[in-house]
Design a protein around this motif. Structure first.
Motif, PDB file in Angstrom:
ATOM      1  N   LYS A 122     -12.405   3.207  14.393  1.00 24.09           N
ATOM      2  CA  LYS A 122     -12.517   1.753  14.406  1.00 24.09           C
ATOM      3  C   LYS A 122     -13.865   1.406  13.767  1.00 24.09           C
ATOM      4  O   LYS A 122     -14.906   1.887  14.216  1.00 24.09           O
ATOM      5  CB  LYS A 122     -12.445   1.266  15.861  1.00 24.09           C
ATOM      6  CG  LYS A 122     -12.301  -0.209  16.007  1.00 24.09           C
ATOM      7  CD  LYS A 122     -12.066  -0.546  17.468  1.00 24.09           C
ATOM      8  CE  LYS A 122     -12.009  -2.032  17.662  1.00 24.09           C
ATOM      9  NZ  LYS A 122     -11.885  -2.395  19.068  1.00 24.09           N
ATOM     10  N   VAL A 123     -13.841   0.586  12.720  1.00 26.97           N
ATOM     11  CA  VAL A 123     -15.074   0.310  11.982  1.00 26.97           C
ATOM     12  C   VAL A 123     -15.660  -1.077  12.249  1.00 26.97           C
ATOM     13  O   VAL A 123     -16.782  -1.352  11.842  1.00 26.97           O
ATOM     14  CB  VAL A 123     -14.884   0.530  10.460  1.00 26.97           C
ATOM     15  CG1 VAL A 123     -14.581   1.991  10.173  1.00 26.97           C
ATOM     16  CG2 VAL A 123     -13.818  -0.373   9.885  1.00 26.97           C
ATOM     17  N   LEU A 124     -14.915  -1.930  12.919  1.00 26.27           N
ATOM     18  CA  LEU A 124     -15.435  -3.235  13.314  1.00 26.27           C
ATOM     19  C   LEU A 124     -15.201  -3.402  14.808  1.00 26.27           C
ATOM     20  O   LEU A 124     -14.176  -2.985  15.331  1.00 26.27           O
ATOM     21  CB  LEU A 124     -14.738  -4.382  12.572  1.00 26.27           C
ATOM     22  CG  LEU A 124     -14.930  -4.455  11.064  1.00 26.27           C
ATOM     23  CD1 LEU A 124     -14.094  -5.587  10.487  1.00 26.27           C
ATOM     24  CD2 LEU A 124     -16.389  -4.626  10.705  1.00 26.27           C
ATOM     25  N   GLY A 125     -16.137  -4.029  15.467  1.00 23.99           N
ATOM     26  CA  GLY A 125     -15.973  -4.331  16.878  1.00 23.99           C
ATOM     27  C   GLY A 125     -16.022  -5.835  17.073  1.00 23.99           C
ATOM     28  O   GLY A 125     -16.645  -6.560  16.298  1.00 23.99           O
ATOM     29  N   ARG A 126     -15.351  -6.293  18.081  1.00 31.00           N
ATOM     30  CA  ARG A 126     -15.318  -7.731  18.395  1.00 31.00           C
ATOM     31  C   ARG A 126     -15.101  -8.572  17.140  1.00 31.00           C
ATOM     32  O   ARG A 126     -15.842  -9.493  16.836  1.00 31.00           O
ATOM     33  CB  ARG A 126     -16.581  -8.145  19.128  1.00 31.00           C
ATOM     34  CG  ARG A 126     -16.588  -9.594  19.560  1.00 31.00           C
ATOM     35  CD  ARG A 126     -16.381  -9.751  21.048  1.00 31.00           C
ATOM     36  NE  ARG A 126     -16.568 -11.130  21.461  1.00 31.00           N
ATOM     37  CZ  ARG A 126     -15.556 -11.941  21.709  1.00 31.00           C
ATOM     38  NH1 ARG A 126     -14.327 -11.529  21.627  1.00 31.00           N
ATOM     39  NH2 ARG A 126     -15.783 -13.177  22.082  1.00 31.00           N
ATOM     40  N   SER A 127     -14.085  -8.229  16.419  1.00 29.00           N
ATOM     41  CA  SER A 127     -13.722  -8.986  15.232  1.00 29.00           C
ATOM     42  C   SER A 127     -12.708 -10.033  15.669  1.00 29.00           C
ATOM     43  O   SER A 127     -11.609  -9.699  16.099  1.00 29.00           O
ATOM     44  CB  SER A 127     -13.115  -8.044  14.181  1.00 29.00           C
ATOM     45  OG  SER A 127     -12.797  -8.759  13.018  1.00 29.00           O
ATOM     46  N   ARG A 128     -13.108 -11.287  15.575  1.00 31.21           N
ATOM     47  CA  ARG A 128     -12.266 -12.357  16.106  1.00 31.21           C
ATOM     48  C   ARG A 128     -12.280 -13.562  15.175  1.00 31.21           C
ATOM     49  O   ARG A 128     -13.317 -13.980  14.686  1.00 31.21           O
ATOM     50  CB  ARG A 128     -12.775 -12.770  17.478  1.00 31.21           C
ATOM     51  CG  ARG A 128     -11.956 -13.903  18.097  1.00 31.21           C
ATOM     52  CD  ARG A 128     -12.299 -14.061  19.536  1.00 31.21           C
ATOM     53  NE  ARG A 128     -11.518 -13.078  20.267  1.00 31.21           N
ATOM     54  CZ  ARG A 128     -11.051 -13.282  21.479  1.00 31.21           C
ATOM     55  NH1 ARG A 128     -11.275 -14.392  22.115  1.00 31.21           N
ATOM     56  NH2 ARG A 128     -10.337 -12.348  22.086  1.00 31.21           N
ATOM     57  N   ALA A 129     -11.077 -14.099  14.955  1.00 29.75           N
ATOM     58  CA  ALA A 129     -10.915 -15.318  14.170  1.00 29.75           C
ATOM     59  C   ALA A 129     -10.363 -16.396  15.085  1.00 29.75           C
ATOM     60  O   ALA A 129      -9.557 -16.133  15.986  1.00 29.75           O
ATOM     61  CB  ALA A 129      -9.949 -15.081  13.015  1.00 29.75           C
ATOM     62  N   VAL A 130     -10.808 -17.607  14.845  1.00 24.54           N
ATOM     63  CA  VAL A 130     -10.264 -18.762  15.557  1.00 24.54           C
ATOM     64  C   VAL A 130      -9.599 -19.652  14.510  1.00 24.54           C
ATOM     65  O   VAL A 130     -10.208 -19.977  13.480  1.00 24.54           O
ATOM     66  CB  VAL A 130     -11.374 -19.546  16.298  1.00 24.54           C
ATOM     67  CG1 VAL A 130     -10.798 -20.776  16.985  1.00 24.54           C
ATOM     68  CG2 VAL A 130     -12.090 -18.636  17.306  1.00 24.54           C
ATOM     69  N   VAL A 131      -8.333 -19.993  14.777  1.00 26.80           N
ATOM     70  CA  VAL A 131      -7.583 -20.814  13.842  1.00 26.80           C
ATOM     71  C   VAL A 131      -7.036 -22.061  14.520  1.00 26.80           C
ATOM     72  O   VAL A 131      -6.792 -22.076  15.718  1.00 26.80           O
ATOM     73  CB  VAL A 131      -6.418 -20.005  13.202  1.00 26.80           C
ATOM     74  CG1 VAL A 131      -6.948 -18.798  12.439  1.00 26.80           C
ATOM     75  CG2 VAL A 131      -5.392 -19.603  14.214  1.00 26.80           C
ATOM     76  N   ARG A 132      -6.907 -23.093  13.721  1.00 26.90           N
ATOM     77  CA  ARG A 132      -6.312 -24.336  14.187  1.00 26.90           C
ATOM     78  C   ARG A 132      -4.801 -24.161  14.237  1.00 26.90           C
ATOM     79  O   ARG A 132      -4.206 -23.624  13.311  1.00 26.90           O
ATOM     80  CB  ARG A 132      -6.681 -25.446  13.191  1.00 26.90           C
ATOM     81  CG  ARG A 132      -6.703 -26.835  13.711  1.00 26.90           C
ATOM     82  CD  ARG A 132      -7.213 -27.861  12.700  1.00 26.90           C
ATOM     83  NE  ARG A 132      -7.539 -27.416  11.353  1.00 26.90           N
ATOM     84  CZ  ARG A 132      -8.782 -27.184  10.918  1.00 26.90           C
ATOM     85  NH1 ARG A 132      -9.815 -27.353  11.701  1.00 26.90           N
ATOM     86  NH2 ARG A 132      -8.990 -26.805   9.668  1.00 26.90           N
ATOM     87  N   VAL A 133      -4.179 -24.584  15.332  1.00 26.63           N
ATOM     88  CA  VAL A 133      -2.719 -24.522  15.436  1.00 26.63           C
ATOM     89  C   VAL A 133      -2.170 -25.927  15.345  1.00 26.63           C
ATOM     90  O   VAL A 133      -2.739 -26.866  15.864  1.00 26.63           O
ATOM     91  CB  VAL A 133      -2.250 -23.809  16.727  1.00 26.63           C
ATOM     92  CG1 VAL A 133      -2.601 -22.345  16.668  1.00 26.63           C
ATOM     93  CG2 VAL A 133      -2.815 -24.439  17.975  1.00 26.63           C
ATOM     94  N   GLN A 134      -1.059 -26.058  14.682  1.00 24.81           N
ATOM     95  CA  GLN A 134      -0.455 -27.375  14.421  1.00 24.81           C
ATOM     96  C   GLN A 134       0.558 -27.727  15.490  1.00 24.81           C
ATOM     97  O   GLN A 134       1.289 -26.939  15.928  1.00 24.81           O
ATOM     98  CB  GLN A 134       0.224 -27.352  13.059  1.00 24.81           C
ATOM     99  CG  GLN A 134      -0.606 -26.717  11.977  1.00 24.81           C
ATOM    100  CD  GLN A 134      -1.625 -27.639  11.351  1.00 24.81           C
ATOM    101  OE1 GLN A 134      -1.392 -28.805  11.238  1.00 24.81           O
ATOM    102  NE2 GLN A 134      -2.759 -27.092  10.943  1.00 24.81           N
TER     103      GLN A 134
END
Length: 134
Positions: A122-134
């Motif tokens: 695993k090369v990234l930790g705590r990788s998180r995206a927040v997206v708008r939901v319609q």
């Protein structure tokens, strides 16, 4: 698009080759020799030439933006760099597989956890995206 907790996004595999690092260095202005010189990478105790962290980060979020109807719905994104992505001097390069899963949906936003695996690490930790939901 309906987004539910537990939804798994289609995985994305990206291959990094030395030529990609050279192109990224030119575009970003980051010519640190750890991204192109085996000798300099070894002198700093690295296992080899490594991909730029920001290149890895940008590639990771594609698993989300490729899935969204409108990439502009991405409102927040962050990662922790945990392991370098070593890019050998050969024609194969290194492949990193990105996967993602919806962790939370509330108040018009969805939080999506991204996993990045190179080889078996695993090369990234705590990788998180927040997206708008319609």
């Amino acid at each position: 698009m309906t987004i539910d907790v537990g939804t798994e996004l289609p995985p994305l595999t990206v291959t990094f080759r030395r030529e990609d690092l050279v192109r990224y260095a030119g575009a970003s202005g980051d010519f640190n020799p750890i991204h192109w010189s085996d000798r300099m990478a070894a002198a700093l105790g690295l296992p080899g030439v490594i991909a730029h962290g920001m290149l890895t980060m940008a590639s990771a979020v594609r698993v989300v933006t490729d899935w969204l109807d409108d990439p502009a719905d991405l409102v927040e994104y962050g990662v922790r760099f945990t392991k370098p992505v070593v890019v050998p001097d050969d024609d194969k390069g290194t492949s990193v597989t990105f996967s993602a899963k919806v962790d939370k949906v509330a108040d018009g936003l969805a939080e999506i956890d991204i996993t990045a695996i190179a080889g078996e690490e695993k090369v990234l930790g705590r990788s998180r995206a927040v997206v708008r939901v319609q």
